[in-house]
Enzyme design. Sequence first.
Site, PDB file in Angstrom:
ATOM      1  N   SER A 142       0.855  -1.184   0.000  1.00 53.13           N
ATOM      2  CA  SER A 142       0.000   0.000   0.000  1.00 53.13           C
ATOM      3  C   SER A 142       0.891   1.234   0.000  1.00 53.13           C
ATOM      4  O   SER A 142       2.032   1.198   0.480  1.00 53.13           O
ATOM      5  CB  SER A 142      -0.885   0.009   1.253  1.00 53.13           C
ATOM      6  OG  SER A 142      -1.506   1.269   1.437  1.00 53.13           O
ATOM      7  N   TYR A 155      -1.281  -0.704  10.489  1.00 53.51           N
ATOM      8  CA  TYR A 155      -1.466  -0.916   9.048  1.00 53.51           C
ATOM      9  C   TYR A 155      -0.253  -0.422   8.262  1.00 53.51           C
ATOM     10  O   TYR A 155       0.283  -1.152   7.412  1.00 53.51           O
ATOM     11  CB  TYR A 155      -2.730  -0.201   8.570  1.00 53.51           C
ATOM     12  CG  TYR A 155      -3.063  -0.502   7.131  1.00 53.51           C
ATOM     13  CD1 TYR A 155      -3.616  -1.716   6.768  1.00 53.51           C
ATOM     14  CD2 TYR A 155      -2.799   0.429   6.124  1.00 53.51           C
ATOM     15  CE1 TYR A 155      -3.916  -2.007   5.446  1.00 53.51           C
ATOM     16  CE2 TYR A 155      -3.100   0.152   4.802  1.00 53.51           C
ATOM     17  CZ  TYR A 155      -3.649  -1.066   4.469  1.00 53.51           C
ATOM     18  OH  TYR A 155      -3.930  -1.357   3.164  1.00 53.51           O
TER      19      TYR A 155
END
Length: 253
Positions: A142, A155
């Site tokens: 990501s 995350y």
Amino acid sequence: MAELSYRTALVTGASSGLGRGLALWLARRGVKVYAAARRRENLEALANEARAAHAHIEPVELDVADADTTLARIRELDAACGGLDLIIANAGFGQETSGKRIKWDIVQKVIDVNVTGAAATLSAVLPQMVERKRGHIVGVASLAAFRGLPRNAAYSASKAFLSTFMESLRVDLRGTGVQVTCLYPGFVKSEMTAQNKFQMPFLLETEEAVELMARAIVRGDSQYAFPWQMARVMGLVKQLPNALFDAAMRKTR
């Protein structure tokens, strides 16, 4: 649609979003796809959709957070199909982990899925791929991996792990015949991003993101970050000194 060089592929997190889209994209181009996820009913619906398009998707009920089971199941599939040509570690989990209100159960789940689960998926049959001198492993990281973003400690860190893991594998596997690709999506419409309560710049439709990712995989890109606008912004943010980065993040809050 032209067939690809892959005969078989495994895609995790295939019950929805990017994983579902990638599984269909590959299957429609002649690849036998093992679609892995926890939700069996979603996988069955996916297999039926593929069947209607004369494509082949095999549902695989699997929770990548259980690393030992993941390793064993992928190795079984590899042996049964004569060798997986493509493995896409797409399964992911994200939820807010603010340092001021951090909850260990959420941190642990992010790590179990995004770190341990992804690493198990990619490692499961890597020795066999090296022995066969062919194969392609893909990690879906990501743009959040570029810096530690506010309220996303777990995350951002989990995706940074995957990014570095893939980079080391790429260096090690050069010349073996095994390709390595790491993808860095920005904001994409999905079940996970639907929970976000903030504005998501350059938000992509799932279908558009799937097409960009699939093309990068087929090209054999070592890295691919998108959309280009957000990738460029995050590339600049990555270079900021900590003092400037911290000040900018305070303003974004």
